[in-house]
Design an enzyme around this catalytic site. Sequence first.
Site, PDB file in Angstrom:
ATOM      1  N   GLU A  49     -39.404  38.201  50.352  1.00 22.21           N
ATOM      2  CA  GLU A  49     -39.320  36.811  51.108  1.00 22.21           C
ATOM      3  C   GLU A  49     -37.574  36.823  51.481  1.00 22.21           C
ATOM      4  O   GLU A  49     -36.832  36.037  50.682  1.00 22.21           O
ATOM      5  CB  GLU A  49     -39.629  35.707  50.176  1.00 22.21           C
ATOM      6  N   LYS A  58     -36.478  34.920  36.850  1.00 21.56           N
ATOM      7  CA  LYS A  58     -35.186  34.616  36.818  1.00 21.56           C
ATOM      8  C   LYS A  58     -34.983  33.704  38.036  1.00 21.56           C
ATOM      9  O   LYS A  58     -34.819  33.852  39.232  1.00 21.56           O
ATOM     10  CB  LYS A  58     -34.270  35.656  37.030  1.00 21.56           C
ATOM     11  N   CYS A  85     -34.983  29.069  54.713  1.00 22.87           N
ATOM     12  CA  CYS A  85     -35.401  30.385  55.183  1.00 22.87           C
ATOM     13  C   CYS A  85     -35.891  30.030  56.603  1.00 22.87           C
ATOM     14  O   CYS A  85     -35.737  30.959  57.536  1.00 22.87           O
ATOM     15  CB  CYS A  85     -35.611  31.485  54.444  1.00 22.87           C
ATOM     16  N   GLU A 111     -27.422  34.894  59.628  1.00 22.56           N
ATOM     17  CA  GLU A 111     -28.408  33.614  59.179  1.00 22.56           C
ATOM     18  C   GLU A 111     -27.060  32.565  58.611  1.00 22.56           C
ATOM     19  O   GLU A 111     -26.604  32.846  57.724  1.00 22.56           O
ATOM     20  CB  GLU A 111     -29.246  34.060  57.977  1.00 22.56           C
TER      21      GLU A 111
END
Length: 478
Positions: free
Chosen positions: A252, A177, A286, A383
Amino acid sequence: MTVNYPEPRLFIAGEWVSGGGRRTQPVVNPATEEVLGELPHATTADLDRALEAARRSFPSWRAVPPHERGRILRRAAELLRERSEHVARIATMEEGKPLAESRREVEMSAEIFEWYAEEGRRAYGRVLPQRATGVRMTVLKEPVGPVAAFAPWNFPIGNPARKIGAALAAGCPCILKPAEETPATALEVARALVDAGLPQGVLSIVFGVPAEVSAHLLASPVIRAISFTGSIPVGKQLMKLAAEGMKRTTMELGGHGPVLVFDDVDLEQVLDLSVPAKYRNAGQVCVSPTRFYVHESLCRKFAEGFAARARALKVGNGLENGTQMGPLAHPRRLEAMERLLDDARRHGARFLAGGERIAGKGYFWQPTVLADVPNEARIMNEEPFGPVAIINPFSSFEEAIEQANRLPYGLAAYAFTRSARTVNLLGEQIEAGMIGINSYQISVPESPFGGVKESGHGSEEGIEGLEACLVTKFVTEA
Ligand code: NAD
């Protein structure tokens, strides 16, 4: 080259599927806010067909010799390269990043397929030294089984390539997906594999409401492993679902990249590397460098140089020549920027560059530089996933390490120094899955990519990437 945006579809059990009264959602170009197309959502029956195709194709796909699986991956890599301009343009239309970045991503994805094509041939087991004459003890590596993979929008070619490449090379079918923001790019990756000869049913691509799709796929006993790239809260949610079926996970997740700049560096050189690294993909990476801790003797000069370079960046539509930074990928990132930067202002952060949305069409945000941000500000803890650099001073090595390791994340960290002793200490003491010293280049197909602490577990690429799709079996015979 003009590219007509291809109609986004589902790819299930070897068929390209759309229409049929399925729910749809618009795919929007973040640079223009134009609707590019309507993306069909998979129905429950579609997801079940993808699961059934994965279940049925597993025995035959695992039986295909690894060098033959590798041949298909290598051919797909060639096709991606041949179609580079087409794929890169679609990626830029969907995600916003400058075309040059999309082109590099196509090349990286082709290399990922080539890496896994070779690595699949090295799924070695071992023969153990016998305990008695005539006894044979063997360790075998076998494919784990069908993999459900969830890829985000920020690397719309590379993220799918990583996940599909590992699964296919190991002999596992894969249901992917991709992000609903970047469907056509992921479908181009699938198309390269199909055209390279991938047997029907081994790969399916589905879209929908992410939480609904993942809940359905993870509840199925067909799925034996999950690979997710995305935010930490979603990663935790998927791990809970995976626990129900004791499914293997590779997570991840996010990070908050610290960069330690010591007092023995060439400041201009560090700035030349740091500014493009920060604003790559508008900071939506990231492993983006975010918290710059700079030795107090250099900090003011570093911050001024950073801000001047940030202000000079050409922000615009990624399809236009000369664009150095594109828009944010969707309006949720604009909201996050507003929230985090308002809070930073309230906490007394100094804004050296940017800080605002760019007026007009598109989800553009100014390249932003903050200085002297206290740890209490949210942006020091969450973040930002956007074009924001935070520059704070440090006075001692111990203080720098303490700040770098302060957060529950541990994905990427960077440092700049010429001292061999400092390099050794950094390697030992920084809590991160990947450390770049005097470099922001921390990802190549042969190196493991992954984090520690709440940034996740398991690695993609490297020999570890294949390992995630293999199980270990011990066979003994007397
Ligand atoms: P989000 O948490 O809504 O989604 C992140 C990704 O996860 C998307 O691709 C989304 O489709 C998917 N997702 C969301 N809920 C899911 C579910 N229940 N099951 C399966 N997939 C699901 O956040 P967002 O606004 O799209 O992105 C921003 C945040 O996501 C950032 O703060 C960043 O931490 C994280 N992110 C990380 C990476 C990465 O490379 N690690 C990439 C993209 C986003």
